[in-house]
Design an enzyme around this catalytic site. Sequence first.
Site, PDB file in Angstrom:
ATOM      1  N   SER A 137       0.824  -1.220   0.000  1.00 46.52           N
ATOM      2  CA  SER A 137       0.000   0.000   0.000  1.00 46.52           C
ATOM      3  C   SER A 137       0.848   1.257   0.000  1.00 46.52           C
ATOM      4  CB  SER A 137      -0.841   0.063   1.275  1.00 46.52           C
ATOM      5  OG  SER A 137      -1.746  -0.969   1.342  1.00 46.52           O
ATOM      6  N   GLU A 184      -3.864  -0.910  -9.568  1.00 38.64           N
ATOM      7  CA  GLU A 184      -2.972   0.172  -9.996  1.00 38.64           C
ATOM      8  C   GLU A 184      -1.560  -0.355 -10.189  1.00 38.64           C
ATOM      9  OE1 GLU A 184      -3.880   4.302  -7.919  1.00 38.64           O
ATOM     10  OE2 GLU A 184      -3.601   2.720  -6.480  1.00 38.64           O
ATOM     11  N   ASN A 211      -4.121   5.900  -2.998  1.00 38.16           N
ATOM     12  CA  ASN A 211      -3.649   6.103  -1.628  1.00 38.16           C
ATOM     13  C   ASN A 211      -3.064   7.495  -1.389  1.00 38.16           C
ATOM     14  OD1 ASN A 211      -4.561   3.613  -1.121  1.00 38.16           O
ATOM     15  ND2 ASN A 211      -2.590   2.667  -0.663  1.00 38.16           N
TER      16      ASN A 211
HETATM   17  C1  LIG Z   1      -3.510   9.549  12.235  1.00 38.18           C
HETATM   18  C2  LIG Z   1      -3.218   8.126  11.914  1.00 38.18           C
HETATM   19  C3  LIG Z   1      -4.303   7.485  11.110  1.00 38.18           C
HETATM   20  C4  LIG Z   1      -3.727   6.438  10.234  1.00 38.18           C
HETATM   21  C5  LIG Z   1      -4.395   6.468   8.931  1.00 38.18           C
HETATM   22  C6  LIG Z   1      -3.616   5.695   7.957  1.00 38.18           C
HETATM   23  C7  LIG Z   1      -4.524   5.399   6.843  1.00 38.18           C
HETATM   24  C8  LIG Z   1      -3.944   4.421   5.962  1.00 38.18           C
HETATM   25  C9  LIG Z   1      -5.042   3.628   5.310  1.00 38.18           C
HETATM   26  C10 LIG Z   1      -4.746   3.426   3.861  1.00 38.18           C
HETATM   27  C11 LIG Z   1      -5.317   2.153   3.444  1.00 38.18           C
HETATM   28  C12 LIG Z   1      -4.929   1.814   2.060  1.00 38.18           C
HETATM   29  C13 LIG Z   1      -5.332   0.412   1.789  1.00 38.18           C
HETATM   30  C14 LIG Z   1      -5.102  -0.006   0.380  1.00 38.18           C
HETATM   31  O1  LIG Z   1      -3.812   0.172  -0.064  1.00 38.18           O
HETATM   32  C15 LIG Z   1      -6.092   0.521  -0.620  1.00 38.18           C
HETATM   33  C16 LIG Z   1      -7.501   0.066  -0.349  1.00 38.18           C
HETATM   34  O2  LIG Z   1      -7.882  -1.041  -0.576  1.00 38.18           O
HETATM   35  S1  LIG Z   1      -8.501   1.254   0.293  1.00 38.18           S
HETATM   36  C17 LIG Z   1     -10.045   0.460   0.504  1.00 38.18           C
HETATM   37  C18 LIG Z   1     -10.865   0.559  -0.738  1.00 38.18           C
HETATM   38  N1  LIG Z   1     -12.149   0.002  -0.463  1.00 38.18           N
HETATM   39  C19 LIG Z   1     -13.223   0.727  -0.184  1.00 38.18           C
HETATM   40  O3  LIG Z   1     -13.176   1.941  -0.191  1.00 38.18           O
HETATM   41  C20 LIG Z   1     -14.469  -0.034   0.165  1.00 38.18           C
HETATM   42  C21 LIG Z   1     -15.625   0.864   0.404  1.00 38.18           C
HETATM   43  N2  LIG Z   1     -16.800   0.071   0.690  1.00 38.18           N
HETATM   44  C22 LIG Z   1     -17.556  -0.491  -0.287  1.00 38.18           C
HETATM   45  O4  LIG Z   1     -17.294  -0.355  -1.468  1.00 38.18           O
HETATM   46  C23 LIG Z   1     -18.759  -1.263   0.183  1.00 38.18           C
HETATM   47  O5  LIG Z   1     -19.070  -0.864   1.476  1.00 38.18           O
HETATM   48  C24 LIG Z   1     -18.549  -2.822   0.121  1.00 38.18           C
HETATM   49  C25 LIG Z   1     -17.304  -3.278   0.864  1.00 38.18           C
HETATM   50  C26 LIG Z   1     -18.474  -3.298  -1.354  1.00 38.18           C
HETATM   51  C27 LIG Z   1     -19.744  -3.519   0.782  1.00 38.18           C
HETATM   52  O6  LIG Z   1     -20.903  -3.009   0.245  1.00 38.18           O
HETATM   53  P1  LIG Z   1     -22.136  -2.627   1.193  1.00 38.18           P
HETATM   54  O7  LIG Z   1     -23.271  -2.229   0.323  1.00 38.18           O
HETATM   55  O8  LIG Z   1     -21.622  -1.656   2.180  1.00 38.18           O
HETATM   56  O9  LIG Z   1     -22.479  -3.967   1.976  1.00 38.18           O
HETATM   57  P2  LIG Z   1     -23.068  -5.350   1.464  1.00 38.18           P
HETATM   58  O10 LIG Z   1     -22.562  -6.350   2.446  1.00 38.18           O
HETATM   59  O11 LIG Z   1     -24.531  -5.228   1.231  1.00 38.18           O
HETATM   60  O12 LIG Z   1     -22.351  -5.660   0.076  1.00 38.18           O
HETATM   61  C28 LIG Z   1     -22.809  -5.170  -1.189  1.00 38.18           C
HETATM   62  C29 LIG Z   1     -22.664  -6.263  -2.211  1.00 38.18           C
HETATM   63  O13 LIG Z   1     -21.292  -6.613  -2.329  1.00 38.18           O
HETATM   64  C30 LIG Z   1     -21.124  -8.012  -2.065  1.00 38.18           C
HETATM   65  N3  LIG Z   1     -19.839  -8.210  -1.378  1.00 38.18           N
HETATM   66  C31 LIG Z   1     -19.334  -7.443  -0.418  1.00 38.18           C
HETATM   67  N4  LIG Z   1     -18.152  -7.911  -0.016  1.00 38.18           N
HETATM   68  C32 LIG Z   1     -17.909  -9.016  -0.771  1.00 38.18           C
HETATM   69  C33 LIG Z   1     -16.856  -9.954  -0.831  1.00 38.18           C
HETATM   70  N5  LIG Z   1     -15.789  -9.836  -0.023  1.00 38.18           N
HETATM   71  N6  LIG Z   1     -16.947 -10.964  -1.711  1.00 38.18           N
HETATM   72  C34 LIG Z   1     -18.007 -11.097  -2.533  1.00 38.18           C
HETATM   73  N7  LIG Z   1     -19.055 -10.238  -2.529  1.00 38.18           N
HETATM   74  C35 LIG Z   1     -19.001  -9.221  -1.649  1.00 38.18           C
HETATM   75  C36 LIG Z   1     -22.286  -8.387  -1.193  1.00 38.18           C
HETATM   76  O14 LIG Z   1     -22.591  -9.744  -1.311  1.00 38.18           O
HETATM   77  C37 LIG Z   1     -23.395  -7.519  -1.740  1.00 38.18           C
HETATM   78  O15 LIG Z   1     -23.945  -8.135  -2.880  1.00 38.18           O
HETATM   79  P3  LIG Z   1     -25.480  -7.903  -3.222  1.00 38.18           P
HETATM   80  O16 LIG Z   1     -26.225  -8.269  -1.978  1.00 38.18           O
HETATM   81  O17 LIG Z   1     -25.605  -6.457  -3.589  1.00 38.18           O
HETATM   82  O18 LIG Z   1     -25.746  -8.810  -4.351  1.00 38.18           O
HETATM   83  N1  LIG Z   2      -6.028  -4.283   4.018  1.00 42.07           N
HETATM   84  C1  LIG Z   2      -6.209  -3.526   2.934  1.00 42.07           C
HETATM   85  O1  LIG Z   2      -7.246  -2.881   2.776  1.00 42.07           O
HETATM   86  C2  LIG Z   2      -5.145  -3.484   1.871  1.00 42.07           C
HETATM   87  C3  LIG Z   2      -5.484  -2.997   0.601  1.00 42.07           C
HETATM   88  C4  LIG Z   2      -4.495  -2.970  -0.415  1.00 42.07           C
HETATM   89  C5  LIG Z   2      -3.214  -3.417  -0.137  1.00 42.07           C
HETATM   90  N2  LIG Z   2      -2.928  -3.886   1.113  1.00 42.07           N
HETATM   91  C6  LIG Z   2      -1.568  -4.404   1.331  1.00 42.07           C
HETATM   92  O2  LIG Z   2      -1.630  -5.832   1.195  1.00 42.07           O
HETATM   93  C7  LIG Z   2      -0.685  -6.435   2.091  1.00 42.07           C
HETATM   94  C8  LIG Z   2      -1.413  -7.407   3.002  1.00 42.07           C
HETATM   95  O3  LIG Z   2      -2.414  -6.721   3.722  1.00 42.07           O
HETATM   96  P1  LIG Z   2      -3.614  -7.508   4.412  1.00 42.07           P
HETATM   97  O4  LIG Z   2      -4.594  -6.503   4.818  1.00 42.07           O
HETATM   98  O5  LIG Z   2      -4.004  -8.656   3.578  1.00 42.07           O
HETATM   99  O6  LIG Z   2      -2.878  -8.054   5.724  1.00 42.07           O
HETATM  100  P2  LIG Z   2      -3.345  -9.227   6.698  1.00 42.07           P
HETATM  101  O7  LIG Z   2      -2.719  -8.927   7.993  1.00 42.07           O
HETATM  102  O8  LIG Z   2      -4.792  -9.446   6.599  1.00 42.07           O
HETATM  103  O9  LIG Z   2      -2.644 -10.527   6.049  1.00 42.07           O
HETATM  104  C9  LIG Z   2      -1.263 -10.687   5.953  1.00 42.07           C
HETATM  105  C10 LIG Z   2      -0.988 -12.190   5.928  1.00 42.07           C
HETATM  106  O10 LIG Z   2       0.386 -12.408   5.597  1.00 42.07           O
HETATM  107  C11 LIG Z   2       0.847 -13.495   6.378  1.00 42.07           C
HETATM  108  N3  LIG Z   2       2.313 -13.417   6.422  1.00 42.07           N
HETATM  109  C12 LIG Z   2       3.066 -12.532   7.114  1.00 42.07           C
HETATM  110  N4  LIG Z   2       4.378 -12.770   6.863  1.00 42.07           N
HETATM  111  C13 LIG Z   2       4.419 -13.817   5.988  1.00 42.07           C
HETATM  112  C14 LIG Z   2       5.484 -14.520   5.349  1.00 42.07           C
HETATM  113  N5  LIG Z   2       6.762 -14.198   5.530  1.00 42.07           N
HETATM  114  N6  LIG Z   2       5.164 -15.568   4.515  1.00 42.07           N
HETATM  115  C15 LIG Z   2       3.853 -15.901   4.294  1.00 42.07           C
HETATM  116  N7  LIG Z   2       2.818 -15.254   4.871  1.00 42.07           N
HETATM  117  C16 LIG Z   2       3.112 -14.224   5.704  1.00 42.07           C
HETATM  118  C17 LIG Z   2       0.155 -13.322   7.723  1.00 42.07           C
HETATM  119  O11 LIG Z   2       0.133 -14.544   8.445  1.00 42.07           O
HETATM  120  C18 LIG Z   2      -1.238 -12.871   7.279  1.00 42.07           C
HETATM  121  O12 LIG Z   2      -2.131 -13.958   7.110  1.00 42.07           O
HETATM  122  C19 LIG Z   2       0.020  -5.294   2.808  1.00 42.07           C
HETATM  123  O13 LIG Z   2       1.191  -4.981   2.096  1.00 42.07           O
HETATM  124  C20 LIG Z   2      -1.007  -4.151   2.719  1.00 42.07           C
HETATM  125  O14 LIG Z   2      -0.415  -2.885   2.790  1.00 42.07           O
HETATM  126  C21 LIG Z   2      -3.859  -3.940   2.115  1.00 42.07           C
END
Ligand SMILES: CCCCCCCCCCCCC[C@H](O)CC(=O)SCCNC(=O)CCNC(=O)[C@H](O)C(C)(C)COP(=O)(O)OP(=O)(O)OC[C@H]1O[C@@H](n2cnc3c(N)ncnc32)[C@H](O)[C@@H]1OP(=O)(O)O
Ligand SMILES: NC(=O)c1ccc[n+]([C@@H]2O[C@H](COP(=O)([O-])OP(=O)(O)OC[C@H]3O[C@@H](n4cnc5c(N)ncnc54)[C@H](O)[C@@H]3O)[C@@H](O)[C@H]2O)c1
Length: 279
Positions: A144, A177, A185
Amino acid sequence: MAFVTRQFIRSLSSSAALHAAIKHVTIIGGGLMGAGIAQVAASTGHSVVLVDTSEDILKKSAKGIESSLKRVAKKKFAEKPEDGEAFIQKILKNISTSTDAASVVQGTDLVVEAIVENLKVKQDLFGALDKAAPEHTIFASNTSSLPIADIASSTARLDRFGGLHFFNPVPMMKLVEDTPGFIVNRLLVPYMLEAVRLHERGHGSKEDIDVAMKLGAGYPMGPFELLDYVGLDTSKFIIDGWHEKDPDNPLFAPSPLLNKLVAEGKLGKKTGEGFYKHK
Ligand SMILES: CCCCCCCCCCCCC[C@H](O)CC(=O)SCCNC(=O)CCNC(=O)[C@H](O)C(C)(C)COP(=O)(O)OP(=O)(O)OC[C@H]1O[C@@H](n2cnc3c(N)ncnc32)[C@H](O)[C@@H]1OP(=O)(O)O
Ligand SMILES: NC(=O)c1ccc[n+]([C@@H]2O[C@H](COP(=O)([O-])OP(=O)(O)OC[C@H]3O[C@@H](n4cnc5c(N)ncnc54)[C@H](O)[C@@H]3O)[C@@H](O)[C@H]2O)c1
């Protein structure tokens, strides 16, 4: 190519040439992301091995994949539910699991790493895999926040190493991406950081902030719900990593609230509690 949509990936993977090139895929890390990536790779007909550190974790990953496939099948076969089970079994047959990454990669075309967000741990893993994998194998990280070049530096295959940044939940999110530093991000993290700071300054409850972003901006989840969904441990790894690199930047200063929750083992949805309680 700045970014690729899942549709683009699907069209690529359905082309005969690419399918011939990438048949066997190894996913390292069976957590939130790895299990989802394994599911979509298996759904596009690839033979997938999912690797993690213990059989118990892999059992949990397999259970998660099955329940996600059930949700997909329910929608896809709404008119003919009896075909849903065959669809699920066909995909599950493409997935096996292992705790021995070094031996699995000997027969793989693509490795996608989705382990803990820690540079040294990722470098150690890829360094070891580089010695075990055949020359043609492509390595990719789902990181990430870490520079791909830094992760790749522990290997001798810089020309066959890339970033494949999937989104959570992988089976639902239609973007992957591959541009340096990523786009989502760079916008999403400052937004999430500011939400936590706003709350820490006492300017809004987490509930109010979440409701405001859902109702006012149309987001499906508010920032605190999304932090719980991503995982607070992963969020802390990201922010701590950037703070270590740029300690004077106030944007990356540690969050007492986030640190407290992680120290208490409240990592979000995956542990049942984070900013919120989850059933
Ligand atoms: C000061 C310090 C603070 C620190 C902050 C640091 C921040 C750092 C964080 C950065 C993180 C980056 C992580 C990463 O790199 C990038 C990412 O991935 S970011 C995350 C991106 N994702 C989102 O934004 C998700 C947003 N949410 C949604 O899109 C929806 O909520 C959802 C997850 C799709 C769920 O939908 P809802 O309508 O809410 O809920 P439902 O349960 O009804 O689901 C709708 C529909 O989808 C089906 N479904 C949901 N999940 C799954 C699944 N896993 N598998 C299969 N199907 C799924 C579900 O069955 C429903 O189907 P339907 O009923 O409509 O037919
Ligand atoms: N969580 C998110 O929304 C998200 C979205 C995009 C990308 N990512 C990135 O994806 C990566 C995984 O995130 P996550 O949320 O799936 O974490 P997670 O904690 O859910 O899963 C990580 C898994 O890796 C396993 N693991 C750790 N060290 C290992 C090793 N040496 N060999 C084999 N398995 C090992 C752990 O047992 C665990 O099951 C991170 O780099 C994170 O930044 C996370």
